[in-house]
Design a protein around this motif. Structure first.
Motif, PDB file in Angstrom:
ATOM      1  N   ASN B 252      42.084  30.906  45.664  1.00 37.16           N
ATOM      2  CA  ASN B 252      41.114  30.230  46.528  1.00 37.16           C
ATOM      3  C   ASN B 252      41.346  30.556  48.004  1.00 37.16           C
ATOM      4  OD1 ASN B 252      43.544  29.046  46.758  1.00 37.16           O
ATOM      5  ND2 ASN B 252      42.824  26.927  46.464  1.00 37.16           N
ATOM      6  N   THR B 253      42.570  31.019  48.316  1.00 34.55           N
ATOM      7  CA  THR B 253      42.785  31.308  49.756  1.00 34.55           C
ATOM      8  C   THR B 253      41.978  32.545  50.169  1.00 34.55           C
ATOM      9  OG1 THR B 253      44.670  32.685  49.145  1.00 34.55           O
ATOM     10  CG2 THR B 253      45.140  30.388  49.744  1.00 34.55           C
ATOM     11  N   CYS B 254      41.493  33.367  49.208  1.00 35.98           N
ATOM     12  CA  CYS B 254      40.756  34.564  49.644  1.00 35.98           C
ATOM     13  C   CYS B 254      39.338  34.605  49.042  1.00 35.98           C
ATOM     14  CB  CYS B 254      41.489  35.834  49.199  1.00 35.98           C
ATOM     15  SG  CYS B 254      43.119  35.974  49.945  1.00 35.98           S
ATOM     16  N   HIS B 255      39.144  34.000  47.833  1.00 37.18           N
ATOM     17  CA  HIS B 255      37.830  34.136  47.198  1.00 37.18           C
ATOM     18  C   HIS B 255      37.141  32.780  47.140  1.00 37.18           C
ATOM     19  CE1 HIS B 255      38.717  38.217  45.867  1.00 37.18           C
ATOM     20  NE2 HIS B 255      39.910  37.815  45.519  1.00 37.18           N
ATOM     21  N   SER B 256      35.898  32.725  47.631  1.00 38.54           N
ATOM     22  CA  SER B 256      35.165  31.440  47.568  1.00 38.54           C
ATOM     23  C   SER B 256      34.508  31.357  46.188  1.00 38.54           C
ATOM     24  CB  SER B 256      34.052  31.438  48.632  1.00 38.54           C
ATOM     25  OG  SER B 256      33.021  32.339  48.197  1.00 38.54           O
ATOM     26  N   VAL B 257      34.284  30.111  45.725  1.00 41.03           N
ATOM     27  CA  VAL B 257      33.651  29.933  44.394  1.00 41.03           C
ATOM     28  C   VAL B 257      32.283  29.280  44.522  1.00 41.03           C
ATOM     29  CG1 VAL B 257      35.785  29.853  43.081  1.00 41.03           C
ATOM     30  CG2 VAL B 257      34.918  27.751  44.160  1.00 41.03           C
ATOM     31  N   ALA B 258      31.990  28.765  45.733  1.00 41.63           N
ATOM     32  CA  ALA B 258      30.726  28.020  45.893  1.00 41.63           C
ATOM     33  C   ALA B 258      29.572  29.009  45.918  1.00 41.63           C
ATOM     34  CB  ALA B 258      30.753  27.253  47.212  1.00 41.63           C
ATOM     35  N   ALA B 259      28.336  28.441  45.721  1.00 42.98           N
ATOM     36  CA  ALA B 259      27.135  29.298  45.775  1.00 42.98           C
ATOM     37  C   ALA B 259      27.062  29.914  47.169  1.00 42.98           C
ATOM     38  CB  ALA B 259      25.886  28.440  45.506  1.00 42.98           C
ATOM     39  N   ARG B 261      28.361  32.718  47.921  1.00 42.12           N
ATOM     40  CA  ARG B 261      29.397  33.790  47.946  1.00 42.12           C
ATOM     41  C   ARG B 261      29.926  34.023  49.353  1.00 42.12           C
ATOM     42  NH1 ARG B 261      28.042  39.174  45.161  1.00 42.12           N
ATOM     43  NH2 ARG B 261      30.290  39.345  45.289  1.00 42.12           N
ATOM     44  N   ALA B 262      30.349  32.925  50.035  1.00 39.46           N
ATOM     45  CA  ALA B 262      30.903  33.100  51.403  1.00 39.46           C
ATOM     46  C   ALA B 262      32.145  33.979  51.308  1.00 39.46           C
ATOM     47  CB  ALA B 262      31.298  31.720  51.958  1.00 39.46           C
ATOM     48  N   VAL B 263      32.364  34.811  52.323  1.00 37.28           N
ATOM     49  CA  VAL B 263      33.524  35.716  52.313  1.00 37.28           C
ATOM     50  C   VAL B 263      34.657  35.064  53.109  1.00 37.28           C
ATOM     51  CG1 VAL B 263      34.420  37.909  53.177  1.00 37.28           C
ATOM     52  CG2 VAL B 263      32.140  37.812  52.098  1.00 37.28           C
ATOM     53  N   ILE B 264      35.794  34.722  52.449  1.00 33.93           N
ATOM     54  CA  ILE B 264      36.974  34.210  53.188  1.00 33.93           C
ATOM     55  C   ILE B 264      37.806  35.439  53.566  1.00 33.93           C
ATOM     56  CG2 ILE B 264      38.942  32.631  53.101  1.00 33.93           C
ATOM     57  CD1 ILE B 264      37.570  31.259  50.687  1.00 33.93           C
ATOM     58  N   VAL B 265      38.335  36.114  52.559  1.00 33.64           N
ATOM     59  CA  VAL B 265      39.006  37.396  52.810  1.00 33.64           C
ATOM     60  C   VAL B 265      38.375  38.418  51.860  1.00 33.64           C
ATOM     61  CG1 VAL B 265      41.206  38.662  52.765  1.00 33.64           C
ATOM     62  CG2 VAL B 265      41.152  36.262  53.486  1.00 33.64           C
ATOM     63  N   GLY B 266      38.366  38.026  50.559  1.00 34.04           N
ATOM     64  CA  GLY B 266      37.761  38.909  49.563  1.00 34.04           C
ATOM     65  C   GLY B 266      36.344  38.458  49.252  1.00 34.04           C
ATOM     66  N   PRO B 267      35.703  39.150  48.301  1.00 29.79           N
ATOM     67  CA  PRO B 267      34.301  38.806  47.987  1.00 29.79           C
ATOM     68  C   PRO B 267      34.213  37.424  47.321  1.00 29.79           C
ATOM     69  CG  PRO B 267      35.124  40.525  46.508  1.00 29.79           C
ATOM     70  CD  PRO B 267      36.172  40.321  47.518  1.00 29.79           C
ATOM     71  N   GLY B 268      33.096  36.729  47.554  1.00 29.49           N
ATOM     72  CA  GLY B 268      32.850  35.441  46.882  1.00 29.49           C
ATOM     73  C   GLY B 268      32.574  35.705  45.407  1.00 29.49           C
ATOM     74  N   LEU B 269      32.955  34.746  44.533  1.00 28.41           N
ATOM     75  CA  LEU B 269      32.879  35.031  43.091  1.00 28.41           C
ATOM     76  C   LEU B 269      31.734  34.297  42.398  1.00 28.41           C
ATOM     77  CD1 LEU B 269      36.728  34.865  42.323  1.00 28.41           C
ATOM     78  CD2 LEU B 269      35.316  36.872  42.799  1.00 28.41           C
ATOM     79  N   HIS B 270      30.991  33.487  43.177  1.00 27.79           N
ATOM     80  CA  HIS B 270      29.961  32.689  42.521  1.00 27.79           C
ATOM     81  C   HIS B 270      28.876  33.604  41.931  1.00 27.79           C
ATOM     82  CE1 HIS B 270      26.458  29.995  42.062  1.00 27.79           C
ATOM     83  NE2 HIS B 270      27.404  29.102  41.780  1.00 27.79           N
ATOM     84  N   GLY B 271      28.648  33.515  40.600  1.00 28.40           N
ATOM     85  CA  GLY B 271      27.544  34.227  39.972  1.00 28.40           C
ATOM     86  C   GLY B 271      27.729  35.738  39.919  1.00 28.40           C
ATOM     87  N   ILE B 272      28.947  36.239  40.014  1.00 32.46           N
ATOM     88  CA  ILE B 272      29.065  37.730  40.006  1.00 32.46           C
ATOM     89  C   ILE B 272      29.260  38.228  38.580  1.00 32.46           C
ATOM     90  CG2 ILE B 272      30.077  37.918  42.322  1.00 32.46           C
ATOM     91  CD1 ILE B 272      32.765  38.506  40.649  1.00 32.46           C
ATOM     92  N   TYR B 273      29.598  37.301  37.651  1.00 30.79           N
ATOM     93  CA  TYR B 273      29.892  37.790  36.296  1.00 30.79           C
ATOM     94  C   TYR B 273      28.644  38.473  35.744  1.00 30.79           C
ATOM     95  CZ  TYR B 273      31.815  38.231  31.673  1.00 30.79           C
ATOM     96  OH  TYR B 273      32.305  38.769  30.494  1.00 30.79           O
TER      97      TYR B 273
END
Lengths: 246, 334, 558, 153
Positions: B252-259, B261-273
């Motif tokens: 969670n320190t680098c990847h956001s999970v909320a809709a 896909r905000a970028v913290i450090v790495g790409p956001g993961l919401h809905g990428i599957y």
């Protein structure tokens, strides 16, 4: 001591330390702070031997890195060096040892006041050195084409006909980038020393043409000779370790 | 001589060192005191002589001639031999205690400590516990972990990125955490209490924030307050297990999970599957394989625009079961 | 050409020559300085350059010392990391390694040997310009940005290029190139000194009649020549690691960071002896001259310099006791470290014995020498704590180590440099400085130095790690005392600079031999003529025979 | 020390031309060159035989002999002042110090741990497949298989 000398030497990087070639009182080559040419010559020789010591120590770091990689990953090193061309390596060794011979004969010629003979020997030495660099260029371009390069540039195309497999090795899967890192570091640094050697010999040839050297005064020729023999010495150890050893 | 007693007593109350809290610390303090006493003796002797000679033989109308003495073999031999003997004694003493760090008794509690740019993770492989660090008010990442008193514990160190060093001043122990290698030591705490842990090998921007606290518990506290409870334990059956697992490894320190896909450090993961992502190795469909590979070898197929983010590899830290849970979690982010 | 004996030259016998034009005024203008091959001018240029480096790095230290007065960092952690890296890099590579050998060594080696110049004067000038080039490249690295690896460049943190080739490697590559070039300047000085000592001694000056400063400079030159090339290859490999990621030191690709530490410390431990041996040489000179007594144990001190030069190559592993190095290797390095402590102890005892029954003048140079005995002894003794394996596990990478090496480097080399500057200032610039001013300087430096760094011993043993921008509030009182001490030390050093520059302008004219010394550099006028001596001096005694020595009793002792 | 002896070398009066010039006949040079060629051919031929661990020793021995020839004759060290040989050999001594102490560390790492063997621990914790070590060993069959199916260029 005109400024030209200072700039001239600095440009050459580490020059031959026999810098006694300017025109103080009699005899022409004796520098003011030396009492006689015997003292000046032995000082220049000792300075050169100490400088050779520093070269030896610098290359020793590379040899240690080679032996550490070899002791950590023995099979990888043995497999990786199959990709080196033994024949080209052998040719380079012969060329370099021959240039070492002609350099020694050039020093002998200037010791015995035969300036013309010295010129030809020096010319042959330079030609051999250039052949060495050309062969090196061929080796390097072959490696670049095969992709056997250090670090992240490593991407070797593998065609194992027996196992009927084809694909690209990279450093994630079985790449030999560590070995080629050492290979390019060692042969690259040695190559640079060969280039500097060529520059020095050309400088000596030019001075020889102007009649600076004679049996009275040939220290710079001798010192450049010592440097060139050291470059050959390092290759004598590089060649078996990188190309031959199973 | 009173100075020496003062020195000896002072170190007892922690003037020089924090109070010794491990067997090894007691040995270190003893040798430290031995060298300190010798050093003070030699120093007082030398400075006394220097001061005395400087004053007594100061140039003056009465003192204008100096002694011709320029060497004295017996004196020179003595002041070479005595220091040599003392130094050999100090070496032997130091070496003997040093070896105790490497001797691991069979019943030692095993701790696996993993250093990562800028926090420690302490896990108990045999007890299936993993204490992760949480940031304090002042922005320090402090990991709280627990050890029983009077029982040796072994620290098995490794690092995920650069050199770190696991230093517990109260136990006087320290060892560098080296990537791709296991280093460590064994030490036996002797005094219950709470002691700080520091990172001692410079490791970049927040080197000073990489902290820890070791809680030395008495036998009862160890049984009741640690083994009994689920401190540092992650219960797979709990509903919030997956997000906690996601946080445990610091995803969670680098990847956001909320809709969004905000970028913290790495790409956001919401809905990428299931989506196609452009990566450094061409466009790739985000499926189970790609998620697994990105967790184990993050730098192989980096989503374009995120080069240089240098995500550490979790190969070897994430167990198979946890990997499956993480993949399900990312799948569930729709 | 008659060669007057040393005795006559020293005491202005009939052979004294009228004042000739000295090396400062022999040629005029900047161009004459920039193209000089006179070892004295090169020495002065080096001194000015290295002291400028010292000033800059010192100010950096005061900045983050002020920041450390509070547990949180006002500068911010990244800036703090950059500042301590610069402080370390500038102090080690630019100031302290060339300071004594290249400044005072260049100036006084030929004078003490009784010769006109070093063996290769043009190489000497080239070494200065190589130093300047290295300085410029290092400055470029500072401007290029985030050089925050510490002066030790430990990998893998110092490998700034990432797996996919991105990453800002410019500052790191520039810094390593700068250090590489500065190392080259150090090698050239070393080669020059060794050949000068071997080939150009004055007639009659056998090895046992050389001043101990020359012995120390010779031992330093041997280390410079043997150790610096390994630094060159280490930095070159680090550059290749960053540019091509060859992977030798990078664990991500199969390399070993501890191997980098072996490469680095194989140079850097002998380097600390490059820093301290010239200081020993100065102290051997000043303590003998200002107590008008033959140095005690000349052979022991001379041989211990060479012994240190050799054994210093065997001990580098004591920097790596906790680094994951094999415990057996750590034990071997710990044992050898104690072997190198013995010659140093012999030197300190011999110096104290030199004071016995001397005729001691309390001038500035002697006060700094006594300060050196005080601070260096503390530095040396604390080295024993760090050499003992079990204690070092606790002290490594803590402020105890910071205090130890500042006591040895600043308490040793810088205080000895000050003693040397005050001892040779009249000879170098022909002016006398004000002893009263100098005394204030000594007191300020002594108080400031001890206040700053003695508290750091306790900081370290209490558990304060090195290179921490923010720390536990429990350590704050120590840091406040240490920071105040550093300001006093800064003031003391600034004051020293002020009164010395004042003395340059309006100091009294210095006589040829203000301290009544007996070594060759005092046998020529102050400041010396361009060719140092009117005629080649002939040496028939060792350089510590002062007229004050009571010869009558001498027969009984020899 | 005669008063008018103008010339001093290392503190001793000496005649003007102290350093005598040693000149070797050309035949010696050619003989040395011949020896070097033979040794080069020898070391190349030997490399084709399968000597196993001995290969390194033999190669180094031949290289040292060749080096001795170059240093002794081409660089005149045999006929030079003995101090130059001392400088050369002491350099080799320090190179040897650097090698031996570094290798002493590499070869005895993790040996002092009496009961805890980090490699064993790593193996049963399934951690011995460190990314770096695995990278540099040769391809396994299943990796080749993986390459065939996913062969990425």
């Amino acid at each position: 001591m005109s400024t030209a000398h200072v700039g001239h030497e600095a440009a050459l990087g580490h020059d031959a330390h026999g810098d006694g070639h300017d025109h103080a009182a009699h005899p022409p080559h004796l520098r003011h702070h030396f009492d006689n040419s015997g003292q000046q010559e032995s000082a220049a020789k000792l300075g050169m031997w100490i400088f050779l010591a520093t070269e030896l120590l610098m290359f020793s770091g590379l040899f240690l890195a080679y032996f550490v990689v070899r002791s950590n990953y023995p099979e990888m090193v043995l497999e990786a060096h199959e990709r080196l061309d033994k024949i080209l390596g052998a040719i380079n060794t012969v060329v370099l040892i021959f240039s070492s011979l002609t350099m020694a004969l050039a020093v002998r010629a200037s010791q015995t006041n035969q300036r013309v003979q010295a010129r030809w020997y020096l010319l042959v030495t330079i030609l051999c050195a250039m052949t060495f660099m050309v062969v090196k260029y061929m080796e390097y371009s072959a490696k670049i084409e095969h992709g056997t390069l250090p670090g992240r540039f490593y991407a070797e195309h593998v065609q194992d006909l027996a196992a009927g497999v084809e694909g690209t090795l990279d450093r994630w899967y079985g790449g030999y980038q560590l070995f080629f890192g050492i290979y390019f570091a060692m042969t690259g640094l040695h190559g640079i020393h060969v280039l500097v050697g060529i520059g020095l010999i050309i400088w000596i040839m030019w001075k020889n043409e102007k009649g600076a050297y004679s049996s009275e005064y040939y220290t710079p020729v001798e010192n450049v000779g010592l440097y060139w023999h050291l470059v050959d010495l390092i290759w004598i150890f590089l060649f078996p370790l990188l190309y031959l050893v199973k | 001589m009173t100075g020496l007693f003062f020195l000896a007593d002072a170190s007892g109350k922690g003037f020089w060192m924090p109070p010794a809290a491990s067997e090894y610390a007691e040995h270190v303090d003893a040798l430290f005191m031995f060298i300190l006493v010798l050093s003070v003796l030699f120093f007082v002797l030398l400075m006394g002589l220097t001061g005395y000679f400087a004053v007594k033989y100061k140039a003056s109308p009465t003192n204008t001639r100096s002694s011709p003495v320029s060497h004295n073999f017996k004196l020179e031999f003595l002041w070479s031999a005595i220091p040599t003997v003392l130094l050999v004694v100090i070496f032997a003493w130091g070496f003997r205690d040093f070896t105790s760090l490497s001797a691991t008794p069979a019943d030692a509690l095993e701790l696996r400590v993993v250093g990562q740019k800028w926090n420690w993770t302490v896990s108990y492989p045999k007890l299936d516990r993993e204490c992760t660090s949480n940031s304090s008010a002042k922005g320090e990442n402090v990991v709280d972990f627990y050890v029983p008193v009077d029982r040796p514990f072994t620290v098995q160190l490794s690092s995920q990125d650069v050199l770190h060093s696991f230093w517990i001043p109260a136990f006087r122990v320290k060892r560098d955490a080296v990537p791709n290698r296991y280093t460590g030591y064994t030490v036996t705490p002797t005094r219950p209490g709470i002691y700080p842990v520091f990172c001692a090998e410079y490791c970049g921007d927040s080197h000073s924030q990489m902290r820890g606290t070791v809680h030395v518990l008495t036998k009862e506290e160890w049984e009741k307050d640690f083994l009994g409870t689920d401190k540092c334990k992650l219960d797979p059956k709990a509903p919030d297990y997956k997000p906690k697992l996601f946080a445990k490894y610091g995803c969670n320190t680098c990847h956001s999970v909320a809709a969004g896909r905000a970028v913290i450090v790495g790409p956001g993961l919401h809905g990428i599957y299931g989506k196609e992502e452009p990566t450094s190795a061409g466009s790739v469909k985000v499926d189970d394989d790609y998620i697994r590979e990105s967790i184990e070898y993050p730098s192989k197929k980096i989503v374009t625009g995120f080069e240089g983010k240098n995500m550490p590899s979790f190969k070897g830290r994430v167990t198979e079961q946890e990997l499956a849970a993480l993949i399900d979690y990312i799948k569930s982010l729709q | 050409m008659t060669t007057t004996t040393l005795e006559e030259q020293i005491h202005g016998g009939h052979g004294a020559h009228p004042e000739e034009v000295d090396y400062l005024r022999a040629k005029r203008g900047i161009w004459s300085w920039m193209t000089t091959v006179d070892h004295k001018r090169i020495g002065v240029m080096y001194m000015v350059g290295t002291l400028l480096g010292f000033l800059v790095a010192g100010v950096l230290a005061l900045i983050f010392r002020a920041d450390l007065m509070t547990p949180d960092s006002e500068l911010g952690r990244e800036l703090y990391n950059k500042l301590f890296t610069l402080h370390g890099a500038i102090m080690v590579f630019i100031f302290i390694i060339p300071a004594i050998p290249a400044a005072l060594g260049n100036f006084f080696l030929p004078l003490m040997l009784g010769t006109k110049d070093v063996a290769f004067p043009r190489l000497n000038l080239m070494s200065f310009y190589v130093w300047v080039l290295g300085l410029i490249v290092l400055l470029a690295a500072i401007i290029a940005g985030n050089l925050d690896t510490g002066w030790t460049f430990y990998t893998p943190y110092s490998i700034k290029s990432n797996a996919d080739g991105s990453g800002n490697i410019a500052p790191l590559v520039l810094a390593t190139t700068g250090a590489f070039i500065l190392g080259f300047s150090s090698i050239l000085t070393g080669v020059n000194f060794i050949v000068t000592v071997h080939k150009m001694r004055a007639p009659g000056m056998t090895w046992n009649r050389m001043p101990l400063f020359v012995w120390a400079s010779y031992a330093t030159a041997v280390i410079q020549v043997l150790a610096t090339p390994v630094l060159a290859i280490t930095l070159l490999l680090l550059m290749l690691e960053n540019v091509f990621q060859i992977g030798i030191f990078n664990p991500a690709w199969g390399g070993d960071p501890v191997l980098f530490q072996h490469f680095f410390w194989f140079y850097s431990h002998p380097a600390v002896y490059i820093m301290i041996l010239p200081a020993f040489g100065i102290i051997s000179e000043t303590i003998s001259v200002h107590s008008k007594k033959h140095i005690f144990g000349y052979k022991a001190i001379a041989l211990s310099s060479v012994a240190i030069a050799i054994i210093s190559f065997l001990v580098w592993g004591h920097h790596m006791f906790v680094s994951g190095q094999s415990e057996f290797a750590a034990a071997l390095f710990s044992f050898l470290t104690f072997a190198v402590a013995v010659p140093t102890a012999i030197k300190v005892f011999s110096w104290v014995a030199t004071l016995y029954k001397g005729v001691i003048t309390w001038n500035a140079s002697m006060l700094y020498t006594l300060t050196f005995l005080f601070t260096f002894t503390i530095g040396g003794l604390t080295g024993i704590f760090l050499g003992a394996l079990s204690v070092d596990i606790h002290f490594h990478d803590s402020y105890f180590v910071v205090a130890h090496f500042h006591y040895v480097m600043m308490g040793g080399t810088v205080i000895a440099l000050l003693a040397g500057i005050h001892h040779w200032f009249p000879k170098m610039f022909g002016k006398m400085y004000n002893e009263g001013h100098a005394r204030i300087g000594v007191i300020l430096v002594f108080i400031g130095f001890n206040m700053t760094f003695f508290t750091q011993f306790m900081l370290g043993s209490q558990g304060m790690p090195r290179r921490y921008a923010e720390y536990d509030p429990v350590f704050q009182p120590y840091h406040v005392i240490s920071s105040i001490g550093s300001f006093i030390l800064g003031a003391g050093l600034l004051w020293t600079l002020v009164y010395l520059v004042m003395a340059l302008k309006n100091g009294k004219k210095a006589p040829a031999n203000p301290w009544g010394a007996a070594s060759l550099e005092w046998a020529t006028q102050s400041p010396p003529i361009e060719h140092n001596f009117h005629e080649t001096p002939h040496v028939d005694t060792d350089p510590y025979n002062y007229p004050e020595i009571d010869r009558t009793a001498a027969k009984a002792h020899h | 020390m005669s008063a008018d002896a103008k010339v001093y070398i290392k503190g001793r009066a000496a005649d003007a031309h102290e350093a005598h010039h040693h000149v070797m006949p050309i035949s010696t040079y050619l003989k040395v060159f011949g020896a070097l060629m033979v040794l080069t051919v020898l070391t190349v031929v030997v490399s084709y035989l399968d000597l196993g661990p001995l290969a390194l020793g033999v190669a180094m021995l031949v290289a040292v002999i060749k080096a001795a020839a170059v240093i002794g004759y081409f660089m005149h060290l045999k006929f030079d002042t003995r101090f130059h040989t001392f400088v050369f050999l002491s350099t080799l001594l320090f190179v040897a110090i650097f090698f031996t102490l570094t290798f002493f560390d590499l070869k005895t790492r993790d040996m002092m741990n009496q009961t805890w063997d980090s490699h064993a621990y790593a193996r049963d914790a399934g951690l011995d497949q460190k990314p770096a070590l695995r990278d540099t060993r040769p391809l396994t069959a299943e990796e080749i298989e993986h390459l065939k199916t996913h062969g990425h260029h």
